[in-house]
Structure formats: structure tokens, C-alpha cells
Design a protein around this motif. Structure first.
Motif, PDB file in Angstrom:
ATOM      1  N   GLY A   1      32.184  49.664 -10.382  1.00 18.60           N
ATOM      2  CA  GLY A   1      33.117  51.356 -10.759  1.00 18.60           C
ATOM      3  C   GLY A   1      33.643  51.936 -10.512  1.00 18.60           C
TER       4      GLY A   1
ATOM      5  N   THR B   1      19.490  60.192 -15.872  1.00 23.81           N
ATOM      6  CA  THR B   1      19.541  61.689 -15.881  1.00 23.81           C
ATOM      7  C   THR B   1      18.441  63.274 -15.112  1.00 23.81           C
ATOM      8  OG1 THR B   1      18.946  62.052 -17.849  1.00 23.81           O
ATOM      9  CG2 THR B   1      20.923  61.767 -17.865  1.00 23.81           C
TER      10      THR B   1
ATOM     11  N   ASN C   1      28.884  58.725  -8.291  1.00 22.59           N
ATOM     12  CA  ASN C   1      28.746  58.725  -9.795  1.00 22.59           C
ATOM     13  C   ASN C   1      27.481  56.986  -9.439  1.00 22.59           C
ATOM     14  OD1 ASN C   1      30.384  59.312 -10.897  1.00 22.59           O
ATOM     15  ND2 ASN C   1      31.937  58.439 -11.109  1.00 22.59           N
TER      16      ASN C   1
ATOM     17  N   ARG D   1      24.795  55.800 -12.713  1.00 23.07           N
ATOM     18  CA  ARG D   1      25.038  56.609 -13.703  1.00 23.07           C
ATOM     19  C   ARG D   1      25.115  55.768 -15.574  1.00 23.07           C
ATOM     20  NH1 ARG D   1      24.940  61.803 -13.233  1.00 23.07           N
ATOM     21  NH2 ARG D   1      25.442  62.448 -10.920  1.00 23.07           N
ATOM     22  N   LEU D   2      26.027  54.832 -15.063  1.00 18.02           N
ATOM     23  CA  LEU D   2      26.016  54.270 -16.693  1.00 18.02           C
ATOM     24  C   LEU D   2      25.655  52.393 -17.235  1.00 18.02           C
ATOM     25  CD1 LEU D   2      30.167  54.411 -16.340  1.00 18.02           C
ATOM     26  CD2 LEU D   2      28.833  55.510 -17.699  1.00 18.02           C
ATOM     27  N   PRO D   3      24.984  52.993 -17.906  1.00 25.94           N
ATOM     28  CA  PRO D   3      24.067  51.321 -17.806  1.00 25.94           C
ATOM     29  C   PRO D   3      25.310  50.713 -17.390  1.00 25.94           C
ATOM     30  CG  PRO D   3      25.786  52.177 -19.723  1.00 25.94           C
ATOM     31  CD  PRO D   3      25.251  53.316 -18.947  1.00 25.94           C
TER      32      PRO D   3
END
Lengths: 238, 238, 238, 238, 238, 238
Positions: free
Chosen positions: A33, A144, A226, A229-231
């Protein structure tokens, strides 16, 4: 000879583990990503001190770097920055490996990273906060929590065990005089004295690391900001 | 295997040097003046954690301890206390050796010890202040300067070079953000950027050591309190 | 009646602007990337105090909330939390609007958000750091700068103008006595006395906001954590 | 239009109350004792920023100033100083009015002023300490308590209720992380959670006000220094 | 006249006691071990201010100095430094004598010296730390305890009585607000309110002394550094 | 005998001066305006320690108290509180007299009182702030300056001379290491090294006094709060 042995010493844990992570696709996905970001800007300045060309580095250090890079997708800047002093590099990572990749005791990998985050923000260490927040997100699967701890661990979403762990880590971080009361507070949430040593040794080691990062103005790799952070997008994972 | 290599790694510098000292009679004389003190009281408690019997320790660690003890006249308690964790012991002393027994660069041995004293008193670390004040007295042949630095390095009898060195070490010790101004202040008294790294790395390493000493309630050997305070009695030196 | 007027007072700037953002697709894209996260966990607890049902709130406040929600994609929790006290809600947002959505003076929107981030981390305010870091990322198009400022604005990648701006904001944040020297430092990078007022008033307002967030244990919306971190996926933007 | 409404919004409470005070002769008496002082020195400099001529100010602000001046005997400098920014002036006083002139809840007017005094001295704010000490003396009829709180609220002549109130206000003032223990300490002396909000909101608002006063170097009117110190001379009161 | 009386006032206690010490051979032995050191270096600079020649000093001060020197083996530099202001000299030593040589109450002489050491290191006062550490070693016959307290009284080898005594002394040293809880903590280890006064008065007096030492850059006599460190050599004592 | 002499020693300056003040009507007028206040409440508690009856005190102390009371209109509580320890009382006031009533050097009486106010507020000492603010108002004829210094000497209406004087006094008050730069800053506004000693000695003496006031919970006489605030009413002065 010595260098080869040192290299072997810490290789099993750190890098086997990164490799393991990769097999499960986590770091790879995270890197997927963000990797293109690192190619956009001009090469980042990572240290106030010169970073040696790999051709100028001892072979054990180069081999280690290549292994890390291959398995993790990129080479964390701390390897580049500290290679300015190869002998210290070896001692640093041997110690790091003992503390952070230990397979025994009551601390999870996520616990260890959270200790690093909480103490490194106290010390205002950019590299350690950004890099170890990323590692915490990956190990904990909590995207988070490290951000909360960066702002204020006292009102982060922590259970009593994690809160007591960080209270003790912060006492060590601040160089408070440690007393029996500190150990009792840990025991109340299930940490024994060997766990206390683990928590304190990590806080102490990063007391050193944070200061080396300030010395060198060590900059975090863009990938870390980053990561985790994202699934994961499952379609990318195949 | 690895342990043997590590042991070799840091043996040459620390202990060869202690041996050298002994040949010149310094430590021996100091120990001569104080050794009987250590036999008067009951065996000192040196750590909050158990100290292993030597028979339970890995052979490389025992060999190292014996070498230190033979050459220096007594075994500093930090060896006993940290042997509770042999793997961390090896990493700690390998790193220590790189920083404190380095043969190159602009810092004298007395300089290095003075950095340890100044930063360790800031961190209220009993073991490091007492032990490294002793080493400073021996290396510097100045029997009162470390006591002055313990109280207040800002009005100790330091020249501008030592003062700038300690100003920088204290900035690292406090985990200040290091800027170009720090390096310029060092350059004005003749320290280059590699010296700056040396100063900072020592301050950073003892940021860790001081915290480990607080964790373990590490107690200094009685021998350290008086070592190097008195001019050697030449008649005893033969 | 008064409430309607107050509501009108601050509506034009904040929300017109959010609407404008939306037209340019930024917030929408950011929200698109993260909105599903907010449906995964159970409804977040956003305040230590009760959050009123909208049916129990004055109509001007409900209208405002709906407008914000429609345009921005979600309702920032500060609106929910402060609606516990409608009269104070109105005064708070009227003041906020004056300071943060002002169309004149030398501060960009990104500048204003950076001031909020730098001062709010000093105050360990979770809500303001997370929410305004997100807004900074969107306004500045710099996805990592706010994270750097959160750790340590002194070594963040700031130019002299931004550095001087934050130095002044931090002086106000710490409640230092402000002197002519502060204004001169600002003037050297191009800020006049009206800009100084703007910087200081934002720092002062968030000195209040941070403390209200601590009172209420105000929690940031999950959307904020990731907003603006990733480059927009152009295919989604259409 | 908006300005007129804002002006109405906060007029009833602040000024009706000042008027009420006047009817009871308090402020008038205090002013009588000190007013001539203000004519002796040259016109005081009240702000680092320009103070607008009234003829240049919006009519709602002028009307408000005239009402305050008529009823209270003089215009507190905060009105002059903040009128440099009329829109912020309106938001500031609307908020002030909500917090300080609220007719409900467990705080007396003297309580509110004492919170302002205790937090403003922590922030070294000359204007707020001097002006709100005066208001406290008038509301409380205790001519020395505010002076005691200015020096040290911890040994001032406070009962447990006032002490707990100030302990909480100071926690907010210092931007401590607020926990359930803070609320419990308040409940032990009879303050509920809405009172806690009131205390905290006043402390938070003056965290802002103190910083604006530092920005502008806001100077207290001479009248405030002595107001409420002396028992009224009844013969003058007729 | 007045000066003679003052001189008489404080002579009995301080100096009779030093004389007594001498009879028991302690100070004499300590001085014997170190006196030749003071002749090696050039005459020490003891103050930033001029030190008067004895021929220029009032006779009462000279007589006092001679008495101290005769009995103790050397003249502590504080007498030289403060003689720059004879009237203040008299007041200082009269007060000192009342506090440090009092024959009543629950504090031993070693207790008093330990209070001076603990508070003076907090204040970074070179003279008082070095001189009173020496006096503590002599009175207590504990050659390392003062060094421990200099580094960190919180983990020095103190019993609960001494720990409580120093906790209170440090509260006074830091100028904390003293409350009933402080007195209760003292009572738990057997100190009554008169002892509390003694402890606090010593801490308060050295709050003054430490600051005078900083003003004058008062340097300790070399004799103090080693005094009382070594067990007396009985053969020398005859 | 000794006590009589001590008593004589400090009598001339303090009390002659208070007498002189009285002739000029200042203290008398101030007391006239406030004396009745002290009769309204029940007898004030002035100390945490017992205050002896005068019949139980040594005659020299009683005579001194009577002289002060007669001349000044009331007996400052510090005389009552410290009489609990007559010998320390004598030493305290002898020293006080030397420093505060000295007739030579560059400091005015108002300067001395301002130093006491500025340092005592740093130490949160109620008695010294209230009593010496009163004395400053009387000596300086500036009725508001001490209140300004109590809040924040950095933005009080001070000229450069007074500002430099207080900067130095605060450095001593905080127990900073004093350097040549401190003396140079004083010299730039006309203070020589003897003035520096005077400033520092006052700051040092009140470092002690403030701590004694905390120990005893010394309360200021009510008369002090208002003394010197109002211009004398000439009709009362006849």
C-alpha cells in the motif's frame, strides 16, 4: 570471525520473525500500500552522519541488511544510520534482538512495541515512535491504539494489565528510583519479577536508542507512517 | 559457540587495560588500601534480583569474571548483577567495551569516565556514580574532580574543553533535541563529529545502564568508594 | 431566537468550507477509505458526559449537526460531546469559527491546523491531536508532517516560517510571558502583529478546547485516524 | 443583526448583575474610594495592540461598553483590549457570560471568581488576577481570601469544599488527564458532575483568557487593585 | 562590644565540640592523612569575593578563626569567605551554632549533618556537600553513607527513621507547603514537633547557606574531601 | 548578657526606622484605616507552634516586642511566631537587621522589600508576601507595584535597573549556579559586586525565612493586607 558470529546471534529471531510475518502477508500488504510513496520523493536524508555504501560495509552487516530487506520489503533506516559504526551496530542489534525477539516470558510482541512507543514519545524520538507504532499496529491488529498512546497513554484504551505495564515502563523511562511498590503494582496484574526485568530492559534500551536517534537525527522510512493502518485488502493478498 | 566469540570480542580491551593498570600498580594500590573493608561487613547485597552461583553460569561468563577479578583485584558488582541474564550480559559488555575501551578518537579514558559521572548523577544512579568516579580518579589522577562534578559540573574545576564535552553529554542525557548548534559548540573546543558521536553514545549507553541499575538496585562494591582518593604510598607499591 | 442567530453566525464559514472541500472530493475520498471502519466496532463511547439525543436538542444545533454531517460525511464527536451544554456549544463554535475559518490574514488553513496539532500534543489532548492532524493532512497535502509535529516539532520537516510560527504558538501554549522579542522573531519570517494575534488566539482557544476534551474524555471519531494519509485513488474520485 | 443578538445574549446576565451590585452600593462604594486614583496618572496603556476609538466600533459593542461603564462605574480594560477584534470580542463575552453569570448549579459567584484567581495566578496573568480578586472580594465579602489564594491556595483559609473545588480547577488548569478520582473527590464535598463541568469550563475558559492577556499585555484598571478591600463606610452609602 | 558578645555566644558549642573531637583523635587523624595535599597545589582560590587579611579583621573574628584552626587542624573556608562581611559573619555563625550544635532534642550530630548533605546536594552546593559529608563521616562513623545520600537518598542505606527525617527535610528544602501529614509521618518514627522544627530549621538555614556559597563560588578545603573516609590507623593515633 | 547585646544590636536600625515612619504618619495612617478589622474576628491563629506568653519570654525579647509594637502600631506576627525559640529568634533578627536595615550600598529600602516580595511569591510564602508587599508600598509610595510583582515580575512596571535586580534575586532564589554573566548583567544597570552580595544575601535570607514560615504556617497580621494601599487622608494625619 567475531562479526559473523554476532550476525548469526541475532539473525534467527528478528529476521525469522519478519519472514514469518511476510508469509502471513502482513508486512507485504502494508508495504504494497505504501511502497510507491518512497520512490516519489528524492532519496530521503536519513541521518546527520554519513551512511556508508554497502560496498564499504563488512560483509556480515551487508548480509544482514539484505536479509532484512528481502524479508520485510524495505530496510528500516536504523540499519543504515547505525552502520556508520559497524562495531557499535553489531552490539546494538545483538542487544535489541535479545530484548525484542525473546520467545519467553509474559510479554507479547505487541506489548514490547507498546513499551517502545510510550517511552519513545516521552523522549520525543521521531524514528522510534513512527517505526514502533507501525510494528505495534501489525502485531496487535489494533490500528489506533499506538496513536492514542502517542498522545497520552493515561487515557488510551488500555486494560489494567497494559496500563500497569506502561506505568512501570514510564517509571524506568523517567529514571525514577524503583522500589518494591513498583513490583507490587506489576504483580497485581500478573507480571512477575522476570517480566518486570523485561519491561524495564526494553525501556532502558530505548532510553539509549532514542538518544542515538536524536544524535543522528534519524528519520523514519516513509513506509512506517502508514503501515498497519488499513485492514488488508484480501484481493491484494493472493 | 556464540558466547565464546562474544566473550573474546570484548575481552581484549577492557581487561587488557585493567591488567595494564595493575602493572603500573594503580588499581592494586587502591585495592590494597581498601580491600580489608570488604571483608568486615557481612556479604553485601548487590542486587534486588538473584545473583547466580558461578557454577551455574556459562563458562564464557565465568572465565570473563575470573579474568576481571584476577587483574583488577575484585569483581565489580555490575558483572554479578547482570549475570542474572547471560545473553543480555554479553550484549551489554560487548557494547560497553566498544564505547569505553575504544582506542581511537579524541576522548581520553578520563574524559569517558567523566561523561559517565556527570550523566549518572543526573540520573541518580548510585552504582555508576560511585564506580565511575573511582575510575575517573585513577585515570585522571585528579582525586577531587569527580566529586565536584557529582555536586555540580557547572562550577567544577573544568577547562572549556571538558565543560563543552559535558554540556553536550548532558544534552544527550536529558534527551534534548540535538541541533547543529550543539556540534558547533563542540567544534569550538576541538571536538569533531566523530568525537560528538563518542560523547553521545557514552551518554546514551549510560542512560540505559543507569536505568538497569535502578531496576536491580545495583550496589557499588565498597572498594570503589575510596579507590584513587589517596596518593599511592610508594613503600606499598613494591 | 438568539440561538438561530448564533447558528447563522458561524454557519457560513465552517460549513461552506467543508462543503467546498467535498466538492473537490477530498473529505469524501478520505471518508470513503475509512467509513466502513466505523461500522465494525460497537457504537463508540465519545464522552464521559451524556450525549443528548438529537430530538432533545435545540433545532439550531440539530440543523447545524445535520449540515456538517451531510457535507463532511460524518459528524465530528466534538459536536456531540459539547451539545450536552447547548448554550456553551453555541459560544464555543462561534469562537471556533472566527479563529479557524477566518478568510483574511497571513495564516493558511494548514498553518492553523498545525498550530492546533503542536499545542494540543503539548496538552496531551487525544481528540484535538487526532482530529486536527487529519485536517492538517487534508489541507496541507503533506501526509506525514503532522505525525512529525506530534512527536517533536523541533525536528519536524518545517521551514523557518512554520518553525517560528510554532515557536510562538508554543510560547502562548505554555503561558509564557509574551515580549517584544516574540514579535520580532515572527516579523523576521514575515508575520505581522495581526498574524501574531491569529496564532496566539488559536493557541489560546485550544488551551481551552484541550481542557474541555480532558474534562469530557472526548474520543476522536475513528474516521480521523486515517483521513488524508493515503493519496486519493483517482478512480474513486469520479 | 447578528451583533445585536449577540449583544443581547450576554447582556442580561453580566450587566443586570453589575447593576444589582450597584443598587446594593458595593461597586459604587469601592469605586468611590479609588476612582480619583485613575485620574492622577497619565492615561494608562492598557494593551500592546491598538484600542479602537468608540466611534470606530460597531454599535452593539459600543452600547455594551456604555452599559457596563454606566452601571459599574468604569469600563474594565478587557472590553477595550478585545474590541480590537470585534467578532472575537462578541464570541469571547458570549462565552464568558455563559460561564460566569449562569444562574443555576452549585457554584456561587464567589466560587467562580475564586477559580479564576487560583488558575490565573498559576498562569501569571496580571489582568485576571487583579480584576477577579476584586470581584471575589466583592462577592465573598472576604477581603483577604483572594490575596491568600494568590500566594498559595494550599494554605489559604479555605474549607474542604472550596479546597476540593480549587484542586479540581488546578488539575484542569495544568491540563492534567482527568479521571474518575477527580470526580469522586468533588462528590465527597457535594459537587456533582454538572458542577464539575462548571468548574472545569471556567478553568478552561481562563486558560484561554490568561493567554490572550499575555498576548496583549493587558493591564488591569487601577480601580481593581483596591476594590472591595475596605469595609464600606456607611455614611458614604446613602 | 557587641562583636565580642556575639563571638562568645557561638564559641562554646561549635568549638568546644571540635576540641572534643580532637581529643578523641578523629579530626586530627583525618587531617593527618590529608594535610600535605593542601600544600601541594598553589594556594586555593576560595571565593569570588576578596578574603580579608586577618590583620584587617575585627579581633573577635580573628580570635574565633584562630581557635577553630588550632582545634580542628585547618580553617574551613566558609570562615574565610564570609569574613568579607564581618557583621553578617557574626549573625551567620550565631545562627549556625544554635542549629547545629544544640545539645537538646532528638537529632544526633550525624543526623544534622545528613540533613545538610541531602538538602545541599539538591541545591548543587559544592562547599556544603563536601564539607558536611566529611563531618557526617566523622560523626556517624559510616564512611559511605553520605556518598550514597549525595547520589540518591531514596535508595541509600537508611533506616525508616532517617528516611522520614530526610523526606521532611527535602519537603522544606523544596519549599513545599508543610501540612499535618508531614508531622504525622515524622511522629510515626518517633520525631515530635520540636524535632520537626529542628529538622526544618537546619534545612532552611542551609537553603540560605547554599545560596551564599553559590554567590561567592565558595570552594571546599581539600582536607574535607577525604576526611573520615578511612578507618584510623591506630599506630598514628598515639 | 548575651541576649541584651543581641537585642541592642538589631534594635537601632529596624525600629528607629519604623519610628521614623510613624513620625511621618504613614504606618499610623495605614494602621488607623485597618486596625479595627483585627478586633472583629476572634484572635487570629498565627502559628502551628505555640506562641509563648510574654511573661514567659526573656526580657530582651519582650522589650524588643514592646518597642516594635509601640512604634509600628502592632506587632508583626513573625516576632510572635519565632519567639517560640528565643535563641533562634535572636539570631534571626540580628541577621535580618544586618540585611534589611543596612544604611550603605546601592539598594533602597524599597528595593530590598521588592526582592523579598519577588522571591517569596516564588516560594509561595503567605506571610512574607503579604507583610513585605505592605512594606514595599510604604517605602516606594507605589501602591500597585508589589501586586504586579506578586503576579509576574516579568511584566510588572519595572525599569531596567529593578528588572535586572530581580532577575539576579530570582537566580539566587532558584539556587541557580551563579556565574560572571550574572554580575555583568548587574553591572550594566549600575550595581557593583557589593550590591550583588546585598541582593543575593536578601534572597538567601528569605529562602530561609520562607521555609520557616511554611514550617510554622505563619499567618500575616490583618493590618498588612491593606497597609499603604490608599493615599493618606490628610485630615486624619493631623
Amino acid at each position: 570471525m567475531a562479526t559473523q558470529v554476532i550476525s548469526k546471534l541475532f539473525r534467527p529471531a528478528v529476521f525469522t520473525q519478519l519472514a514469518a510475518l511476510r508469509l502471513r502477508g502482513k508486512v507485504a500488504a502494508a508495504a504494497a500500500g505504501t511502497r510507491h510513496l518512497s520512490s516519489d520523493p528524492p532519496p530521503e536524508k536519513v541521518s546527520r552522519y554519513p551512511v556508508p555504501y554497502r560496498t564499504d560495509l563488512p560483509v556480515d552487516i551487508v548480509e544482514l541488511m539484505e536479509e532484512v530487506e528481502t524479508k520485510g520489503g524495505f530496510l528500516p533506516n536504523v540499519f543504515k544510520v547505525l552502520s556508520h559504526r559497524p562495531a557499535e551496530f553489531r552490539a546494538f542489534f545483538a542487544y535489541y534482538n535479545e530484548l525484542m525477539n525473546k520467545e519467553t516470558g509474559g510479554l507479547t510482541k505487541a506489548d514490547r512495541e507498546l513499551i517502545v512507543v510510550a517511552t519513545s514519545i516521552h523522549n520525543k524520538c521521531l524514528y522510534c515512535v513512527v517505526a514502533h507504532s507501525a510494528l505495534h499496529r501489525i502485531y496487535s491488529k489494533k490500528p489506533t491504539l499506538s496513536d492514542q498512546v502517542v498522545v497520552n497513554y493515561e487515557n488510551a484504551e488500555l486494560g489494567p494489565r497494559e496500563r500497569a505495564m506502561l506505568d512501570f515502563a514510564m517509571a524506568v523511562c523517567r529514571c525514577d528510583t524503583i522500589t518494591e511498590q513498583h513490583f507490587q503494582a506489576l504483580e497485581e496484574v500478573g507480571f512477575d519479577r522476570e517480566d518486570a526485568w523485561d519491561i524495564a530492559a526494553i525501556a532502558a534500551f530505548f532510553a539509549m536508542s532514542n538518544r542515538l536517534a536524536h544524535l543522528t537525527d534519524m528519520r523514519p522510512n516513509l513506509e512506517f507512517y502508514n503501515m498497519g493502518r488499513l485492514p488488508r485488502d484480501k484481493s491484494k493478498d493472493k
